[in-house]
Write a protein that holds these residues in place. Structure first.
Motif, PDB file in Angstrom:
ATOM      1  N   TYR A   1       0.760  -1.227   0.098  1.00  0.00           N
ATOM      2  CA  TYR A   1       0.076   0.078   0.095  1.00  0.00           C
ATOM      3  C   TYR A   1       0.797   1.207  -0.072  1.00  0.00           C
ATOM      4  CZ  TYR A   1      -3.274   3.386   1.667  1.00  0.00           C
ATOM      5  OH  TYR A   1      -4.134   4.505   1.975  1.00  0.00           O
ATOM      6  N   SER A   2       1.956   1.366   0.760  1.00  0.00           N
ATOM      7  CA  SER A   2       2.624   2.434   1.005  1.00  0.00           C
ATOM      8  C   SER A   2       3.510   3.078  -0.234  1.00  0.00           C
ATOM      9  CB  SER A   2       3.625   2.073   2.248  1.00  0.00           C
ATOM     10  OG  SER A   2       4.592   1.364   1.784  1.00  0.00           O
TER      11      SER A   2
ATOM     12  N   ASN B   1       0.473   4.715  -1.655  1.00  0.00           N
ATOM     13  CA  ASN B   1      -0.996   5.061  -1.071  1.00  0.00           C
ATOM     14  C   ASN B   1      -2.251   4.512  -1.802  1.00  0.00           C
ATOM     15  OD1 ASN B   1       0.665   5.854   0.842  1.00  0.00           O
ATOM     16  ND2 ASN B   1      -0.583   7.821   1.142  1.00  0.00           N
TER      17      ASN B   1
ATOM     18  N   MET C   1      -4.742   1.251  -3.106  1.00  0.00           N
ATOM     19  CA  MET C   1      -5.216  -0.249  -2.883  1.00  0.00           C
ATOM     20  C   MET C   1      -5.264  -1.073  -3.817  1.00  0.00           C
ATOM     21  SD  MET C   1      -6.088  -0.764   0.315  1.00  0.00           S
ATOM     22  CE  MET C   1      -6.731  -2.555   0.377  1.00  0.00           C
TER      23      MET C   1
ATOM     24  N   CYS D   1      -8.747  -6.213   2.996  1.00  0.00           N
ATOM     25  CA  CYS D   1      -8.641  -5.372   2.418  1.00  0.00           C
ATOM     26  C   CYS D   1      -9.824  -4.405   1.799  1.00  0.00           C
ATOM     27  CB  CYS D   1      -7.735  -5.641   0.971  1.00  0.00           C
ATOM     28  SG  CYS D   1      -6.149  -6.584   1.347  1.00  0.00           S
TER      29      CYS D   1
ATOM     30  N   ASP E   1     -10.637   0.616   3.628  1.00  0.00           N
ATOM     31  CA  ASP E   1     -11.116   2.018   3.661  1.00  0.00           C
ATOM     32  C   ASP E   1     -12.036   2.625   4.387  1.00  0.00           C
ATOM     33  OD1 ASP E   1      -9.464   3.527   1.871  1.00  0.00           O
ATOM     34  OD2 ASP E   1     -10.411   2.618  -0.112  1.00  0.00           O
TER      35      ASP E   1
ATOM     36  N   PHE F   1       4.685   3.908  10.180  1.00  0.00           N
ATOM     37  CA  PHE F   1       4.337   4.612   8.972  1.00  0.00           C
ATOM     38  C   PHE F   1       3.682   6.008   9.261  1.00  0.00           C
ATOM     39  CE2 PHE F   1       5.080   0.274   7.640  1.00  0.00           C
ATOM     40  CZ  PHE F   1       5.414   0.323   6.255  1.00  0.00           C
TER      41      PHE F   1
ATOM     42  N   ILE G   1       3.840   8.144   5.995  1.00  0.00           N
ATOM     43  CA  ILE G   1       2.823   7.711   4.995  1.00  0.00           C
ATOM     44  C   ILE G   1       1.113   7.510   5.739  1.00  0.00           C
ATOM     45  CG2 ILE G   1       2.076   5.287   3.826  1.00  0.00           C
ATOM     46  CD1 ILE G   1       5.405   5.222   3.415  1.00  0.00           C
ATOM     47  N   THR G   2       0.107   8.054   5.156  1.00  0.00           N
ATOM     48  CA  THR G   2      -0.732   7.956   5.684  1.00  0.00           C
ATOM     49  C   THR G   2      -1.716   6.469   5.633  1.00  0.00           C
ATOM     50  OG1 THR G   2      -1.106  10.100   4.670  1.00  0.00           O
ATOM     51  CG2 THR G   2      -2.722   9.360   6.439  1.00  0.00           C
ATOM     52  N   LEU G   3      -1.888   5.693   6.493  1.00  0.00           N
ATOM     53  CA  LEU G   3      -2.568   4.380   6.466  1.00  0.00           C
ATOM     54  C   LEU G   3      -4.149   4.653   6.615  1.00  0.00           C
ATOM     55  CD1 LEU G   3      -0.399   2.157   8.624  1.00  0.00           C
ATOM     56  CD2 LEU G   3      -0.586   2.251   6.036  1.00  0.00           C
TER      57      LEU G   3
END
Lengths: 491, 153
Positions: free
Chosen positions: A403-404, A407, A409, B91, B95, B137, B143-145
């Motif tokens: 993902y990173s 950013n 999916m 997954c 979101d 992260f 890095i925004t999760l």
């Protein structure tokens, strides 16, 4: 060699921030390398996402730290629980495990750290002095020669990757086809993108390799879940004795040079280097019959050879842009993400970058020595972590890592898809690393061939008959034919 | 005869046939010029031929051993299936539910699937992993999760 520039680069690496990153990378690399079932390739794949956001020196330091640490880490579980943490440590356990059965685990472990350092440092030194020469030679290459080189690299890698060459070739073609996904390098026409913008630049490299090397491995781990209790031997001393060093230094020196040489041949990995180093020490020994029963020379030779291999594998990667094995292929990908394109032009235009890489590699090996000595008791405990705890954690690392990158999916789904593909390929004895190497060498071969054809007015014969190109192509063909013949004979 | 190899060979043939079918839609270059379709064309031939050789050689092979037969009744295979399905659900939910909630649910479930039965440890380790990954992260690597659209992020 520009000594002043080199000292400048070394000074940059010796700042506290890059140093912390090198130590963190080494520790992470040793930890993952020491866990049985997690290969060095997987370790680098999982830890590469941590380096994206960092400035160049820190990122490169961490990457090379991970690389050096993970190759050494494999020896810890080889010595303590008779399971090589990485394939490269398989030769180490031959004498390492008998030593720890005799209650000398500490002696074997400290020797393995020391030998890894000697090998790794020698490899890095040879790389520092040899790779500029090779890049000098390659500066005269034009697109046609690069096409030949990429094709040769592919053939040699396919021919050593696994028991069935046919399966290697098949997977190689599949990987090359995957590498054509995305915009055509010359005309920009989007190929096989299924209308998705996310595939315009081809399948993103890091998610792909996380899929092939991390997801696929954990799926395999989930399938073959075993819960045998591991007994770890006690560790007495953490420093090698002077007597042991005196006894083994010749073997270490020989293995270091041999290992670097073997590593610099594309396709010959650190596992091969370790076995060659080991058998060379055995052949030279006055008491070869004692090998396998706990000879400290065996540990020293195997470990210095497989760590020297890392430096060796960096030579073609840095100077030609052709990775020597799966791990250096990942490193190459990570370099490109940092905006650095390895190859002879790098030596010509960004010599400071090259020197930073050399310095970081040398410092990483010293860091490995320190972390190895101080942390050996901790790593020895870590290898007993249960699979039921470890595998879910790797799942999360893989998802977040994929993902990173952007950013996004989509990249996670891509990684999962490649994970399933890798799982099935592995399960049915298809080698997986040709796909990874094809992703790097495929575009290199195609773009250069097409460029060469434009220069040569579309005359294929003109391109293929250039002396160096033709030599590479013939060598590539010969490698394939020879390995097919060898395989037939062994049946 | 090795059944698995034949199946892989057929899949290889299907892929190469698919590539061939796509090449028609590629733009035509100048006559005699090597265009965008050239490399895929050569590679599709390569994949097709090697797949055919694999099929033919497995048909004539005397050994009948399949590496490890793929049976859905095998508990290992079932575990892989469940792990894959849970990861897909994870997954999909990421979101809207956010990284923290999803991971706190996913980790203990996966550990349970892998026969971990020390419940206290399970919860503790899951919490620690979630917190560590999130902190590294988001604060260290910037890095925004996903935080979860459900809560308005």
């Amino acid at each position: 060699m520009d000594i002043e520039l080199f000292i400048d680069a070394l000074g940059e690496i010796l700042q506290w921030k890059p140093l912390i990153m090198i130590f963190a990378g080494v520790a992470g690399g040793i930890l993952i390398g020491s866990l049985p079932g997690l290969t060095a390739t997987m370790g680098v794949a999982l830890l590469v996402p941590f380096t994206f956001g960092l400035p160049f020196n820190e990122s490169i330091g961490m990457l090379l730290g991970i690389f050096s640490g993970s190759v050494y880490g494999g020896s810890i579980s080889a010595i303590l629980i008779n399971t090589p943490g990485t394939p490269a440590a398989a030769a180490t356990l031959l004498d390492g495990y008998p030593l720890s059965q005799k209650g000398e685990a500490g002696r074997a472990l400290s020797m393995s750290v020391f030998a890894s350092f000697v090998g790794g440092f020698t490899g890095a030194l040879i790389m520092t002095f040899l790779s500029p020469q090779i890049s000098q030679f390659a500066l005269e290459f034009s697109a046609a020669e690069y096409f030949g080189l990429a094709t040769f690299g592919l053939s040699i890698i396919i021919s050593v990757s696994g028991k069935s060459i046919l399966k290697g070739i098949m997977v190689g073609f599949l990987g090359l086809l995957i590498s054509t996904i995305g915009m055509d390098p010359v005309s920009g026409y989007p190929r096989f993108t299924f209308g998705s913008m996310n595939l315009f630049e081809g399948p993103a490299f890091i998610p792909t390799l996380i899929g092939l090397f991390a997801f696929a491995e954990v799926f395999k781990g989930v399938e073959q879940l075993t819960s045998t209790k591991q007994v770890v031997s006690k560790i007495n001393s953490v420093f090698p004795s002077f007597a042991d060093i005196k006894r083994t230094w010749k073997d270490m020196a020989k293995s270091s040079v041999l290992g670097t040489f073997i590593g610099s041949i594309p396709g010959a990995g650190s596992d091969i280097a370790a076995f060659v180093g080991y058998s060379e020490a055995k052949r030279r020994s006055k008491t070869p019959e004692k090998f396998g029963t706990g000879q400290i020379e065996g540990v020293a030779a195997a470990e210095s050879a497989n760590n020297a291999c890392s430096g060796g594998a960096m030579i073609p990667m840095l100077s030609l842009g052709v990775p020597g094995d799966a791990v250096t292929a990942i490193l190459l990908g990570a370099f490109v993400i940092q905006g650095i394109q390895p190859g002879p032009m790098l030596y010509k235009e960004d010599l400071d970058v090259v020197y930073s890489v050399f310095s970081a590699m040398l410092v990483a090996n010293i860091a490995m020595l320190i972390v190895g000595f101080l942390g050996v008791r901790f790593f020895a405990r870590a290898i007993t972590v249960r699979k039921s705890i470890l595998l879910p954690a790797i799942f999360i690392m893989s998802i977040v890592g994929a993902y990173s990158m952007r950013n996004n999916m989509f990249d996670v789904w891509l990684a999962l898809g490649f994970g399933v593909l890798g799982y099935f390929l592995q399960r049915y004895r298809f080698p997986v690393s040709p796909i990874l190497l094809a992703l790097i060498l495929g575009p290199m071969a195609e773009a250069n061939l097409r460029r060469a054809l434009i220069i040569a007015d579309n005359s294929m014969i003109d391109v293929l008959s250039r002396p160096i190109t033709a030599t590479f192509l013939i060598l590539g063909l010969a490698t394939l034919v020879m390995s097919i013949l060898r395989q037939r004979r062994s049946k | 005869m090795k059944r698995v190899d034949i199946i892989f060979g057929i899949i290889g043939l299907i892929i190469s046939a698919y590539v061939f079918s796509m090449l028609d839609s590629f733009p035509e270059g100048q006559p005699g010029e090597v265009g965008a379709d050239f490399f895929p064309y050569i590679l599709a031939i390569g994949l097709g031929v090697s797949s055919l050789v694999l099929i033919v050689s497995s048909v004539f092979k005397k050994t009948s051993e399949d590496a490890e037969p793929f049976k859905f009744s095998d508990t290992g295979i079932q575990r892989v299936g469940i792990a894959l399905a849970s990861t897909v659900i994870y997954c999909l939910a990421l979101d809207s539910l956010g990284f923290i909630v999803c991971t706190l649910v996913y980790l203990p479930l996966m550990m349970f699937l892998l026969k971990e039965r020390k419940y206290f440890q399970m919860v503790l380790v899951s919490g620690a992993i979630t917190a560590t990954v999130f902190l590294i992260f988001s604060s260290f690597l910037n890095i925004t999760l996903p935080l979860g659209t459900l809560y308005g992020y």
